[in-house]
Design an enzyme around this catalytic site. Sequence first.
Site, mmCIF file in Angstrom:
data_model
loop_
_atom_site.group_PDB
_atom_site.id
_atom_site.type_symbol
_atom_site.label_atom_id
_atom_site.label_comp_id
_atom_site.label_asym_id
_atom_site.label_seq_id
_atom_site.Cartn_x
_atom_site.Cartn_y
_atom_site.Cartn_z
ATOM 1 N N LYS A 61 0.837 -1.202 0.000
ATOM 2 C CA LYS A 61 0.000 0.000 0.000
ATOM 3 C C LYS A 61 0.875 1.256 0.000
ATOM 4 O O LYS A 61 1.764 1.405 0.839
ATOM 5 C CB LYS A 61 -0.914 0.011 1.235
ATOM 6 C CG LYS A 61 -1.931 1.144 1.232
ATOM 7 C CD LYS A 61 -2.867 1.057 2.409
ATOM 8 C CE LYS A 61 -2.350 1.679 3.659
ATOM 9 N NZ LYS A 61 -2.190 3.147 3.642
ATOM 10 N N ASP A 91 -3.590 4.491 -1.553
ATOM 11 C CA ASP A 91 -4.452 4.956 -0.454
ATOM 12 C C ASP A 91 -4.396 6.480 -0.360
ATOM 13 O O ASP A 91 -3.761 7.031 0.533
ATOM 14 C CB ASP A 91 -3.981 4.289 0.846
ATOM 15 C CG ASP A 91 -4.907 4.567 2.023
ATOM 16 O OD1 ASP A 91 -6.048 5.010 1.803
ATOM 17 O OD2 ASP A 91 -4.465 4.338 3.160
ATOM 18 N N LYS A 112 -7.219 8.437 -0.291
ATOM 19 C CA LYS A 112 -8.411 8.918 0.438
ATOM 20 C C LYS A 112 -8.950 10.216 -0.182
ATOM 21 O O LYS A 112 -9.070 11.259 0.476
ATOM 22 C CB LYS A 112 -8.111 9.123 1.921
ATOM 23 C CG LYS A 112 -7.679 7.842 2.636
ATOM 24 C CD LYS A 112 -7.524 8.075 4.122
ATOM 25 C CE LYS A 112 -6.898 6.894 4.819
ATOM 26 N NZ LYS A 112 -5.469 6.665 4.496
ATOM 27 N N ASP A 153 -13.378 15.341 -2.197
ATOM 28 C CA ASP A 153 -13.525 16.690 -2.766
ATOM 29 C C ASP A 153 -14.849 16.705 -3.534
ATOM 30 O O ASP A 153 -15.615 15.732 -3.485
ATOM 31 C CB ASP A 153 -12.325 17.000 -3.684
ATOM 32 C CG ASP A 153 -11.998 18.488 -3.742
ATOM 33 O OD1 ASP A 153 -12.945 19.293 -3.899
ATOM 34 O OD2 ASP A 153 -10.817 18.841 -3.642
ATOM 35 N N THR A 193 -9.825 4.519 11.356
ATOM 36 C CA THR A 193 -9.612 3.630 12.505
ATOM 37 C C THR A 193 -8.887 4.326 13.655
ATOM 38 O O THR A 193 -8.828 3.788 14.757
ATOM 39 C CB THR A 193 -8.800 2.401 12.065
ATOM 40 O OG1 THR A 193 -7.609 2.854 11.401
ATOM 41 C CG2 THR A 193 -9.593 1.516 11.116
ATOM 42 N N ARG A 237 3.121 -0.555 10.594
ATOM 43 C CA ARG A 237 4.242 -0.534 11.537
ATOM 44 C C ARG A 237 4.539 -1.862 12.235
ATOM 45 O O ARG A 237 5.723 -2.149 12.480
ATOM 46 C CB ARG A 237 4.029 0.612 12.534
ATOM 47 C CG ARG A 237 4.187 1.985 11.861
ATOM 48 C CD ARG A 237 3.596 3.106 12.664
ATOM 49 N NE ARG A 237 2.129 3.040 12.667
ATOM 50 C CZ ARG A 237 1.350 3.917 13.292
ATOM 51 N NH1 ARG A 237 1.901 4.927 13.955
ATOM 52 N NH2 ARG A 237 0.036 3.792 13.239
HETATM 53 O O1 LIG Z 1 -9.206 4.124 8.523
HETATM 54 C C1 LIG Z 1 -8.032 3.994 8.096
HETATM 55 C C2 LIG Z 1 -7.705 4.107 6.763
HETATM 56 C C3 LIG Z 1 -6.404 3.933 6.365
HETATM 57 N N1 LIG Z 1 -5.437 3.673 7.255
HETATM 58 C C4 LIG Z 1 -4.062 3.479 6.760
HETATM 59 O O2 LIG Z 1 -3.624 2.153 7.093
HETATM 60 C C5 LIG Z 1 -2.270 2.156 7.512
HETATM 61 C C6 LIG Z 1 -2.176 1.595 8.903
HETATM 62 O O3 LIG Z 1 -0.842 1.574 9.331
HETATM 63 P P1 LIG Z 1 -0.389 1.003 10.748
HETATM 64 O O4 LIG Z 1 1.074 1.347 10.810
HETATM 65 O O5 LIG Z 1 -0.653 -0.486 10.722
HETATM 66 O O6 LIG Z 1 -1.187 1.703 11.812
HETATM 67 C C7 LIG Z 1 -1.760 3.585 7.372
HETATM 68 O O7 LIG Z 1 -1.104 3.691 6.138
HETATM 69 C C8 LIG Z 1 -3.024 4.434 7.348
HETATM 70 O O8 LIG Z 1 -2.890 5.583 6.534
HETATM 71 C C9 LIG Z 1 -5.748 3.552 8.581
HETATM 72 O O9 LIG Z 1 -4.869 3.317 9.446
HETATM 73 N N2 LIG Z 1 -7.043 3.710 8.958
#
Ligand SMILES: O=c1ccn([C@@H]2O[C@H](COP(=O)(O)O)[C@@H](O)[C@H]2O)c(=O)[nH]1
Length: 232
Positions: free
Chosen positions: A33, A61, A63, A66, A116, A207
């Site tokens: 991603k 990603d 997002k 607009d 999230t 991460r």
């Molecule tokens: O609601 C959301 C939408 C996108 N993300 C993206 O996912 C990854 C999560 O990364 P971690 O390091 O596992 O926390 C990150 O790129 C966000 O931009 C999200 O977390 N929540």
Amino acid sequence: MTSAPIAVALDAPDLETAARWAALVTPHVSTVKVGLELYLRYGPDVIASVRGATGVQVFLDLKLHDIPNTVSGAARAVARLKPAILTVHAAGGRTMIQAAVDAAPHTRIAAVTALTSLSEADLERIGVRGPAGDAVRRLAVEAVGAGAQALVCSPREVAAVRAEVGPEIMLITPGVRPPGAAAQDQARVATPERAVADGADLLVIGRPITGAADPGAAAAAIAATLRRVVSG
Ligand SMILES: O=c1ccn([C@@H]2O[C@H](COP(=O)(O)O)[C@@H](O)[C@H]2O)c(=O)[nH]1
């Protein structure tokens, strides 16, 4: 061995690091991603760099959020990069989502319901009253009605969303943390095992994999856990 339904979030400060992570994890996962950090720094070239020679799926990603005309143009601009998945915000509304779907017919448009990182209290402060699950389900239904082929929600809501939208829509869950791992800035989290058991099709994990001493081994370990869940 089929690769696990994991999208590794390549949230790296530079292209070399992102390409290295991608090379290490692609033997184990289906998808990598690219998010705002990499795309805004390097632009479209980043896609070829992380795709490498393996042909791993790329999830873009961005997002988008607009007015419909602007999202249409943005989706058309990135569609030529052939990402497997492109995100838009479900809160942009039906016409905006439909515009993205029409502009990128060969890319799966995934609507992000409620980030999230937002807790129930955070959602309440921005005017989203009631349980997070209710708001997520409402946004999911709107997005699917507008033509979104995938939804992004937390693993805590995935079972309820699945019940609402049926089996055809791809459900993507960030906010995934292996048992004992720190939530960091994520608020609505669950384990990989739970996400898959509850019906997630693709787990976004950043991460916990990229921050590990050996990202390849970390991805392989989570992939093995998912195989055990699926094989019962
Ligand atoms: O609601 C959301 C939408 C996108 N993300 C993206 O996912 C990854 C999560 O990364 P971690 O390091 O596992 O926390 C990150 O790129 C966000 O931009 C999200 O977390 N929540």
